[in-house]
Motif scaffolding. Structure first.
Motif, PDB file in Angstrom:
ATOM      1  N   GLU A 249       2.310  -5.564  -1.112  1.00 13.37           N
ATOM      2  CA  GLU A 249       3.323  -4.930  -0.920  1.00 13.37           C
ATOM      3  C   GLU A 249       3.204  -3.424  -0.372  1.00 13.37           C
ATOM      4  O   GLU A 249       3.703  -3.107   0.730  1.00 13.37           O
ATOM      5  N   LEU A 250       2.271  -2.838  -0.681  1.00 10.86           N
ATOM      6  CA  LEU A 250       1.835  -1.559  -0.031  1.00 10.86           C
ATOM      7  C   LEU A 250       1.228  -1.663   1.120  1.00 10.86           C
ATOM      8  O   LEU A 250       1.303  -0.727   2.046  1.00 10.86           O
ATOM      9  N   SER A 251       0.687  -2.729   1.647  1.00  8.95           N
ATOM     10  CA  SER A 251      -0.161  -2.680   3.013  1.00  8.95           C
ATOM     11  C   SER A 251       0.817  -2.650   4.046  1.00  8.95           C
ATOM     12  O   SER A 251       0.624  -2.553   5.348  1.00  8.95           O
ATOM     13  N   GLN A 252       2.097  -2.959   3.891  1.00  9.93           N
ATOM     14  CA  GLN A 252       3.279  -2.957   4.780  1.00  9.93           C
ATOM     15  C   GLN A 252       3.316  -1.629   5.178  1.00  9.93           C
ATOM     16  O   GLN A 252       4.192  -1.252   6.432  1.00  9.93           O
ATOM     17  N   PHE A 253       2.927  -0.514   4.603  1.00  8.60           N
ATOM     18  CA  PHE A 253       3.315   0.897   5.096  1.00  8.60           C
ATOM     19  C   PHE A 253       2.242   1.423   5.614  1.00  8.60           C
ATOM     20  O   PHE A 253       1.117   1.413   5.137  1.00  8.60           O
ATOM     21  N   LYS A 254       2.426   1.655   6.967  1.00  8.56           N
ATOM     22  CA  LYS A 254       1.311   2.241   7.706  1.00  8.56           C
ATOM     23  C   LYS A 254       1.622   3.518   8.365  1.00  8.56           C
ATOM     24  O   LYS A 254       2.940   3.850   8.538  1.00  8.56           O
ATOM     25  N   ASN A 255       0.768   4.637   8.562  1.00  4.32           N
ATOM     26  CA  ASN A 255       1.122   5.720   9.187  1.00  4.32           C
ATOM     27  C   ASN A 255       0.830   5.459  10.750  1.00  4.32           C
ATOM     28  O   ASN A 255       1.063   4.466  11.244  1.00  4.32           O
ATOM     29  N   GLN A 256       1.045   6.683  11.414  1.00  2.00           N
ATOM     30  CA  GLN A 256       1.503   6.603  12.774  1.00  2.00           C
ATOM     31  C   GLN A 256       0.086   6.100  13.759  1.00  2.00           C
ATOM     32  O   GLN A 256       0.068   5.407  14.674  1.00  2.00           O
ATOM     33  N   GLN A 257      -1.292   6.147  12.982  1.00  2.00           N
ATOM     34  CA  GLN A 257      -2.222   5.770  13.386  1.00  2.00           C
ATOM     35  C   GLN A 257      -2.351   4.245  12.933  1.00  2.00           C
ATOM     36  O   GLN A 257      -3.360   3.542  13.142  1.00  2.00           O
ATOM     37  N   ASN A 258      -1.510   3.730  12.377  1.00  2.00           N
ATOM     38  CA  ASN A 258      -1.526   2.264  11.991  1.00  2.00           C
ATOM     39  C   ASN A 258      -2.362   1.920  10.936  1.00  2.00           C
ATOM     40  O   ASN A 258      -2.947   0.847  10.644  1.00  2.00           O
ATOM     41  N   ASN A 259      -2.566   2.945  10.146  1.00  2.00           N
ATOM     42  CA  ASN A 259      -3.655   2.843   8.937  1.00  2.00           C
ATOM     43  C   ASN A 259      -2.637   2.896   7.700  1.00  2.00           C
ATOM     44  O   ASN A 259      -1.588   3.358   7.498  1.00  2.00           O
ATOM     45  N   PRO A 260      -3.068   2.171   6.502  1.00  2.00           N
ATOM     46  CA  PRO A 260      -2.343   2.112   5.414  1.00  2.00           C
ATOM     47  C   PRO A 260      -2.061   3.540   4.807  1.00  2.00           C
ATOM     48  O   PRO A 260      -2.899   4.623   4.933  1.00  2.00           O
ATOM     49  N   VAL A 261      -0.702   3.744   4.312  1.00  2.00           N
ATOM     50  CA  VAL A 261      -0.382   4.962   3.714  1.00  2.00           C
ATOM     51  C   VAL A 261      -0.837   5.264   2.295  1.00  2.00           C
ATOM     52  O   VAL A 261      -1.270   6.202   1.755  1.00  2.00           O
ATOM     53  N   PHE A 262      -0.729   4.140   1.525  1.00  2.00           N
ATOM     54  CA  PHE A 262      -1.172   4.145   0.179  1.00  2.00           C
ATOM     55  C   PHE A 262      -2.513   3.456  -0.292  1.00  2.00           C
ATOM     56  O   PHE A 262      -3.092   2.562   0.621  1.00  2.00           O
ATOM     57  N   GLU A 263      -3.232   3.629  -1.311  1.00  2.00           N
ATOM     58  CA  GLU A 263      -4.392   2.970  -1.902  1.00  2.00           C
ATOM     59  C   GLU A 263      -3.962   2.654  -3.425  1.00  2.00           C
ATOM     60  O   GLU A 263      -3.290   3.331  -4.017  1.00  2.00           O
ATOM     61  N   LEU A 264      -4.595   1.465  -3.852  1.00  2.00           N
ATOM     62  CA  LEU A 264      -4.033   0.969  -5.172  1.00  2.00           C
ATOM     63  C   LEU A 264      -5.465   0.825  -5.752  1.00  2.00           C
ATOM     64  O   LEU A 264      -6.508  -0.019  -5.072  1.00  2.00           O
ATOM     65  N   HIS A 265      -5.639   1.158  -6.836  1.00  2.00           N
ATOM     66  CA  HIS A 265      -7.016   0.954  -7.603  1.00  2.00           C
ATOM     67  C   HIS A 265      -6.575   0.455  -9.308  1.00  2.00           C
ATOM     68  O   HIS A 265      -5.660   0.864  -9.735  1.00  2.00           O
TER      69      HIS A 265
END
Lengths: 417, 230
Positions: A249-265
């Motif tokens: 679910e979280l991988s769908q959110f990207k920033n302007q550089q197309n990098n993931p916004v969130f990290e999950l641990h």
């Protein structure tokens, strides 16, 4: 089949002392595994429960890059209002597996008692959310907490035990917190110590707690911002699958550089106890290997002796028409019976030993956690797994001698004296 | 038609690099319901001959027929099945299973070999135990029985499957004279009562006289065949 087992049991009883010694060895192995598994798994579960239920939660979400610099407690990697709304939607969508979550702001500050100053790590929380996500946090708070849902109020601070001792602070004392804001300026806030909290192993195990609204005032955060989300699952055993779902679910959110916004641990990624838990698992496997070796060697030995001593009998039963497959089953049944009887007795003694340990009320200390009561239990699946190991190994170790017996030529076996 | 027929049977044993001939060109025909004895000194080939007839061993050459079947080409499994269905064995050392009672020893082939239902099994076991006079000792274990009693149980075990042929290798060798005669008498009576063929080996001249047909073996050859006049 009933008759095969009848003969097998009688043959085992024929050499009572030898059977007893072998059985005792297997029983010892089973008891060893049950007691060791019971104690170590209970210890591990207790520690993991303590860490997840009172500090980390089962999963945590941060802005990408936060965890790698978590020791600095950065404020420039906060999740903003938009991000919080995105997370809210995900949590709502997966409310079937997520029991609760808590938004936090973690930061470092200077704490002064007006005479001395020291640094402190703080976790700013909304108490009701935090209590739902980490229900055992209040158990670490020394003294009585009237309402767990309001364990921290605005204008109050809960300080860790080590700081309270070092700065001689007690509930009711006033302190001043001084912290760097996001923009680099410094701000101060006077708070009253409401409680002292005991320390726990790992990062944030020695954090103080303040109300999230106080943190926003101190850090001059005017919007809705957080830098950590602790998530509590309905079923911790499904951690792996929920982790995958949320990561997806979280991988769908990207920033302007197309990098993931969130990290999950997971908690294991964040706590050093995960290494200890892995070592405990490794030790349990080692003890199980010892059990396998005990069963394998002892049953192989007794069955080999049995075959060599009964060559003439094997010749007789083969001569009168017993098929080789039945000769094989006769000897396999002996190993199986020895394995199953020993494992049943071993299970009973092992479980009784665990009950006795529980009755003895054993307390222990681990790191900064003192006087922990060891409450031992063992799952039925663990008992079944130990029993299956013994039975399967007993059958496997009987196989070679049984095959040898079944392949004997009756004419040669009958000649044997 | 003969129950047992051996044609040009030889049996060699390999002893290291040497080949030892145990039986040489044996030709025998034994009819149903006979009471036959193989006699001869030790090493004359009596046991080897019984083993070949009993499908326990295979000849080096020649053919062995038992109950109309050529048994020398049987696989191990076929041999075991044939033994279980058609043959009974009596051994010199009785060879009763020590963990089973007299009753259970007689029961063993009916359960493990012939798979006879429980009710029929019980009737048959008691019938044969009574026939050999061991019904009252049925619950005793072999260690609680005398040599003669053990051999009676062994006779009962050999007969309980209703075999066409019973093979007995030195059945009286480990018995005193009185018991030995009783066992031979019993075998004779069983042959008469149940129409069973008995072939036994012995080197005791007094016991031999009880047989109807006596084959004398020497150095692996049949040197004499004597038909007793009873």
């Amino acid at each position: 089949m009933k008759n095969i087992f009848k003969i097998a049991i009688r043959n085992l009883l024929r050499y009572k002392r030898r059977t007893l010694m072998t059985s005792l060895l297997i029983i010892f192995g089973v008891v060893l595994v049950i007691v060791f598994s019971g104690v170590s798994v209970s210890f591990k579960s207790m520690m993991i429960g303590s860490i997840t239920d009172s500090m980390l939660g089962h999963l945590q979400i941060h802005k990408k890059g936060y965890v790698s610099s978590i020791d600095n407690l950065p404020l420039h990697l906060n999740i903003d209002e938009k991000g919080i709304k995105q997370l809210d939607k995900i949590f709502e969508k997966h409310s079937d597996v997520i029991e609760a979550y808590s938004y936090r702001i973690k930061f470092g500050a200077m704490l002064s008692n007006f005479m001395e100053t020291t640094n402190i790590r703080l976790t700013a929380v909304q108490p009701q959310m935090e209590n739902a996500a980490c229900p055992r946090l209040v158990e670490r708070i020394l003294g009585k907490v009237q309402d767990p849902g309001k364990f921290i109020e605005q204008g109050k601070i809960i300080i860790p035990e080590n700081l309270s001792k070092g700065l001689k602070l007690k509930p009711g004392d006033e302190i001043v917190l001084v912290a760097n804001n996001k923009d680099g300026s410094v701000n101060g806030l006077t708070l009253t110590v409401s409680h002292i909290i005991e320390g726990l192993l790992g990062p944030s195990g020695r954090d103080g707690f303040i109300h999230i609204d106080d943190a926003k005032i101190l850090l001059r955060i005017y919007d809705n911002e957080i830098n950590e989300v602790a998530i509590r699952l309905k079923n911790p055993d499904k951690l792996g699958s929920v982790n995958m779902i949320l990561a997806d679910e979280l991988s769908q959110f990207k920033n302007q550089q197309n990098n993931p916004v969130f990290e999950l641990h997971t908690w294991a990624d964040l706590s050093p106890f995960a290494t200890i838990a892995s070592i405990v698992d490794l030790l349990i496997i080692t003890v199980k290997i010892v059990l396998i070796a005990i069963v394998l060697i002892s049953i192989l030995n007794i069955m080999m002796m049995s075959v060599y001593e009964r060559v003439s009998e094997i010749g007789t039963i083969s001569a009168i028409g017993t098929l080789p497959s039945k000769v094989l089953w006769l000897f396999m049944a002996e190993g199986f019976s020895l394995g199953i009887i020993s494992t049943i007795i071993g299970n009973v003694i092992g479980v009784l030993a665990l009950l006795l340990i529980n009755i003895a009320n054993i307390h222990f200390s681990f790191g900064r956690m003192k006087n922990i009561l060891l409450e031992i239990s063992i799952s039925s699946s663990e008992l079944i797994s130990v029993s299956l190991i013994v039975i399967i190994i007993a059958v496997i170790s009987s196989l070679q001698p049984a095959l040898k017996a079944s392949k004997m030529k009756p004419v040669d076996a009958l000649r044997h004296i | 038609m003969s129950l047992v027929e051996l044609k040009h049977v030889t049996k060699n044993y390999q002893m290291g690099e040497m080949s030892v001939r145990a039986l040489k060109n044996i030709e025998i025909e034994i009819d149903e319901q006979s009471f036959v004895s193989f006699v001869g000194p030790s090493g004359s080939g009596k046991t080897t001959l019984l083993n070949l007839i009993g499908c326990l061993d295979k000849p080096s050459s020649g053919e062995v027929f038992v109950n109309g079947k050529q048994v020398n080409n049987f696989s191990n499994k076929e041999s075991a099945l044939f033994r279980g269905q058609h043959l009974g064995f009596i051994f010199q050392n009785f060879n009763l299973l020590p963990v089973l009672s007299a009753y259970e020893n007689v029961e063993y082939p009916l359960i493990m070999v012939q798979n006879i239902p429980a009710k029929k099994r019980k009737e048959r076991i008691m019938h044969y135990l009574e026939a050999v006079g061991m019904a009252d000792q049925k619950d005793k274990y072999p260690s609680q029985l005398s040599g003669g009693q053990k051999q009676r149980v062994a006779v009962s075990r050999a007969l309980v499957t209703d075999p066409k042929l019973v093979l007995a290798d030195e059945p009286t060798a480990n018995l005193d004279h009185v018991s030995a005669f009783k066992v031979i008498e019993l075998m004779r009576q069983m042959q008469h009562d149940f129409k069973t063929t008995f072939i036994f080996s012995t080197h005791d001249p007094k016991i031999v006289k009880e047989a109807e047909i006596i084959y004398t073996l020497e150095d692996g050859e049949i040197v004499d065949k004597e038909i007793a006049t009873l």
